[in-house]
Scaffold this motif. Sequence first.
Motif: not given
Length: 153
Positions: A124-135, A141-149
């Motif tokens: 949903s929101d990789p920044i909120a989950w802490g998976f990345t710091t920037s879109f 090592n985590i990449t992917g698709v966000t469905i609610d940015s």
Amino acid sequence: MKRRAFIAGSAALLAVPGRVPAQGTKPTKRLAMLRPNGTVPISTANSRSYWNQFFDELSRRGYVEGQNLIVVRFSAEGDQDRSGTVIQQAIDTAPDVIYCQTATMLATIRPSIPVSIPVVLLSSDPIAWGFTTSFARQSGNITGVTIDSGLEL
């Protein structure tokens, strides 16, 4: 005349390398597919149209399950308490890539995933989950698709 043909033939043989390499085949890769719920065999090429498209694209890129692609499928079967165990089982198979369908499943065990294994995540929101710091650029090592940015975009 025979002498010239012999010299030309010898020169041609010396110019050709001793071994002609065969057309390269893609090495066998391992893909671990993680699901938070549902049965394990649901994510096959013959199950739903989006999985059919997923495996068609892999095939188009030269990776065919059963030939040079090994797909190991895991499911927590709706039990969030099993997520960590399921992800650890996937890591133990030494995959080349992990595909995870939900951020909640990955968040439970993220620190223990080796950085050498890339993870493709539908989140949903990789920044909120802490998976990345920037879109703009992935971090780690985590990449992917966000469905609610989120509101940033």
